[in-house]
Design a protein around this motif. Structure first.
Motif, mmCIF file in Angstrom:
data_model
loop_
_atom_site.group_PDB
_atom_site.id
_atom_site.type_symbol
_atom_site.label_atom_id
_atom_site.label_comp_id
_atom_site.label_asym_id
_atom_site.label_seq_id
_atom_site.Cartn_x
_atom_site.Cartn_y
_atom_site.Cartn_z
ATOM 1 N N GLU A 227 0.809 -1.222 0.000
ATOM 2 C CA GLU A 227 0.000 0.000 0.000
ATOM 3 C C GLU A 227 0.839 1.267 0.000
ATOM 4 O O GLU A 227 0.403 2.302 -0.513
ATOM 5 N N ARG A 228 2.052 1.194 0.581
ATOM 6 C CA ARG A 228 2.872 2.403 0.715
ATOM 7 C C ARG A 228 4.322 2.125 0.300
ATOM 8 O O ARG A 228 5.243 2.264 1.113
ATOM 9 N N PRO A 229 4.544 1.722 -0.947
ATOM 10 C CA PRO A 229 5.928 1.493 -1.385
ATOM 11 C C PRO A 229 6.726 2.791 -1.297
ATOM 12 O O PRO A 229 6.235 3.863 -1.668
ATOM 13 N N ARG A 232 10.479 3.722 -6.291
ATOM 14 C CA ARG A 232 10.051 3.203 -7.589
ATOM 15 C C ARG A 232 10.349 1.712 -7.700
ATOM 16 O O ARG A 232 9.539 0.944 -8.234
ATOM 17 N N PHE A 233 11.509 1.287 -7.183
ATOM 18 C CA PHE A 233 11.875 -0.125 -7.258
ATOM 19 C C PHE A 233 10.869 -0.996 -6.499
ATOM 20 O O PHE A 233 10.404 -2.015 -7.025
ATOM 21 N N VAL A 234 10.516 -0.620 -5.267
ATOM 22 C CA VAL A 234 9.577 -1.421 -4.470
ATOM 23 C C VAL A 234 8.197 -1.426 -5.114
ATOM 24 O O VAL A 234 7.532 -2.464 -5.191
ATOM 25 N N ALA A 235 7.741 -0.258 -5.594
ATOM 26 C CA ALA A 235 6.430 -0.181 -6.228
ATOM 27 C C ALA A 235 6.349 -1.093 -7.441
ATOM 28 O O ALA A 235 5.318 -1.725 -7.696
ATOM 29 N N ASP A 236 7.449 -1.204 -8.185
ATOM 30 C CA ASP A 236 7.468 -1.998 -9.405
ATOM 31 C C ASP A 236 7.715 -3.471 -9.125
ATOM 32 O O ASP A 236 7.226 -4.345 -9.847
ATOM 33 N N ILE A 261 0.307 4.309 -8.620
ATOM 34 C CA ILE A 261 -1.086 3.953 -8.322
ATOM 35 C C ILE A 261 -1.262 2.485 -8.701
ATOM 36 O O ILE A 261 -0.903 2.070 -9.815
ATOM 37 N N ARG A 262 -1.792 1.687 -7.793
ATOM 38 C CA ARG A 262 -2.035 0.279 -8.074
ATOM 39 C C ARG A 262 -3.166 0.122 -9.102
ATOM 40 O O ARG A 262 -4.130 0.903 -9.100
ATOM 41 N N PRO A 263 -3.088 -0.910 -9.964
ATOM 42 C CA PRO A 263 -4.102 -1.096 -11.012
ATOM 43 C C PRO A 263 -5.523 -1.229 -10.494
ATOM 44 O O PRO A 263 -6.473 -0.761 -11.138
ATOM 45 N N ASP A 335 -5.411 7.411 -3.257
ATOM 46 C CA ASP A 335 -4.793 6.192 -3.790
ATOM 47 C C ASP A 335 -3.457 6.450 -4.494
ATOM 48 O O ASP A 335 -2.819 5.525 -4.986
ATOM 49 N N VAL A 336 -3.027 7.700 -4.499
ATOM 50 C CA VAL A 336 -1.754 8.072 -5.106
ATOM 51 C C VAL A 336 -0.656 7.978 -4.041
ATOM 52 O O VAL A 336 -0.791 8.535 -2.956
ATOM 53 N N VAL A 337 0.419 7.258 -4.345
ATOM 54 C CA VAL A 337 1.520 7.078 -3.403
ATOM 55 C C VAL A 337 2.751 7.816 -3.909
ATOM 56 O O VAL A 337 3.189 7.612 -5.044
ATOM 57 N N ALA A 338 3.295 8.708 -3.069
ATOM 58 C CA ALA A 338 4.523 9.433 -3.418
ATOM 59 C C ALA A 338 5.726 8.527 -3.240
ATOM 60 O O ALA A 338 5.825 7.799 -2.237
ATOM 61 N N LEU A 339 6.654 8.557 -4.193
ATOM 62 C CA LEU A 339 7.838 7.712 -4.162
ATOM 63 C C LEU A 339 9.080 8.561 -3.894
ATOM 64 O O LEU A 339 9.201 9.679 -4.396
ATOM 65 N N LEU A 340 9.979 7.983 -3.095
ATOM 66 C CA LEU A 340 11.239 8.681 -2.845
ATOM 67 C C LEU A 340 12.096 8.651 -4.106
ATOM 68 O O LEU A 340 12.088 7.655 -4.847
ATOM 69 N N PRO A 341 12.877 9.696 -4.359
ATOM 70 C CA PRO A 341 13.762 9.667 -5.527
ATOM 71 C C PRO A 341 14.866 8.646 -5.330
ATOM 72 O O PRO A 341 15.205 8.282 -4.189
ATOM 73 N N PRO A 342 15.461 8.111 -6.413
ATOM 74 C CA PRO A 342 16.537 7.114 -6.294
ATOM 75 C C PRO A 342 17.675 7.636 -5.411
ATOM 76 O O PRO A 342 18.079 8.787 -5.520
ATOM 77 N N GLY A 343 18.155 6.757 -4.505
ATOM 78 C CA GLY A 343 19.263 7.118 -3.636
ATOM 79 C C GLY A 343 18.875 7.886 -2.384
ATOM 80 O O GLY A 343 19.724 8.208 -1.551
#
Length: 344
Positions: A227-229, A232-236, A261-263, A335-343
């Motif tokens: 629900e809260r990846p 980007r890597f975890v979400a994918d 956003i999950r399908p 339902d929109v989850v913000a993702l941390l930038p790489p690194g």
């Protein structure tokens, strides 16, 4: 007292193979009695961490504690852990009972006691009726349970499982996932489970560490990760996600940074939604895939992004959305989850 300490504590754990850093300063605590999974693709470091805990590898740096005791330099047989491998490694010339009792025999336990304990362990995996059989006379699932009984009969404090279900077919694998969780609850032993199968990890675990490039990318409960990846890597990697880069996030979501956003959180309709806190984007259906419990629609948005929408296969879903149809894809702001930038 063991209950005052985590079952496993890893501090600054690092393993290098020549110029390759397989495990990169991992810090981790695993609670007593926890079903803990290490999840990640091949080469992510999860199996190396398991081998370091077992004592099959020595760390380049860092410390490994088992219930508060430093076991970093101890040999595998001096650590109160046991390992179940994917190939099970049962002795073909021994009966099921003798296979299970083997570890007790090596430890010098008397014949009657080791037989009683082995039969109790077999009863725990519901195989006592097959004690006289040879491994070749068992199914794949039964051999897996024999391996579990053999590993647990010596009463280790921690049981390490290196993709033990990987050799099973899908139906049996799903059945064994349920049985494995039940066995762990009944025994109360800490299970540390390594897998690259994200659905398996979500099904079995109390908590999961997602590994990527030798580090823990995210640590949390199955619900947290899904629900809260955090990235980007975890979400994918954990499940399926629709990923919005910074440009698409700004134009479609109205937020800065990357988002997912999950399908199953997306909805299809013929008109844009007018509901509060709901956004819509027009597009064209390019694929419609029947997956039994649902319908997977692939939609090319006019904004230049392809998204996947998962609809439940029931009477409430909208019908008639076939390839080439114009649709509006909508989602709720929550339902929109913000993702941390790489690194980060």
């Amino acid at each position: 007292m063991t209950d005052q300490h985590p079952a496993i504590r890893l501090t600054g754990l690092t393993k290098e193979f020549g110029s390759v850093t397989a495990v990169d300063h991992v810090d981790l605590e695993i609670a007593a009695g926890e079903f803990f999974s290490m999840l990640g693709p091949s080469g992510s470091g999860k199996t190396t961490v398991l081998r370091l805990i077992a004592g099959f590898e020595q760390p380049t740096e860092g410390r490994i504690e088992l219930f508060g005791q430093d076991v970093t330099a101890k040999a595998p047989f001096d650590r109160d852990v046991n390992t179940v491998f994917q190939d099970y490694a049962l002795f073909p010339h021994m009966s099921v009972l003798d296979n299970v009792a083997y570890g007790l025999r090596v430890r010098g336990i008397g014949r009657k006691e080791r037989r009683d304990r082995a039969m109790k362990a077999l009863a725990g995996v519901r195989l006592e009726a097959l004690a006289a059989r040879r491994p070749s006379q068992l199914s794949g699932g039964q051999r897996q349970r024999v391996a579990l009984a053999r590993a647990t009969v010596v009463e280790p404090k921690v049981l390490l499982l290196d993709e033990p279900l990987g050799a099973l077919d899908l139906k049996l694998r799903e059945q064994m996932q349920v049985e494995l969780k039940q066995i762990q609850r009944e025994l109360g032993i800490t299970f540390i489970f390594v897998t690259h199968d994200q659905e398996e990890a979500l099904t079995l675990s109390d908590r999961i560490a997602v590994f990527h490039d030798g580090r823990i990318e995210q640590l949390g409960t199955p619900e947290d990760l899904y629900e809260r990846p955090a990235s980007r890597f975890v979400a994918d990697f954990v499940g399926t996600s629709n990923l919005f880069d910074a440009e698409r996030s700004a134009t479609l979501i109205g937020r800065q940074g990357e988002h997912s956003i999950r399908p199953e959180r997306l909805r299809l309709s013929t008109e844009p939604s007018a509901a509060e806190h709901v956004r819509s984007a027009p597009g064209t259906v390019v694929e419609s895939i029947y997956v039994g419990s649902g319908i997977r629609r692939v939609v090319d948005l006019d904004a230049g992004l392809r998204v996947t929408v998962l609809e439940r296969n029931d009477r409430s879903r909208a019908g008639g959305q076939d390839r080439g149809d114009r649709v509006h894809v909508s989602w709720h702001d929550d339902d929109v989850v913000a993702l941390l930038p790489p690194g980060a």
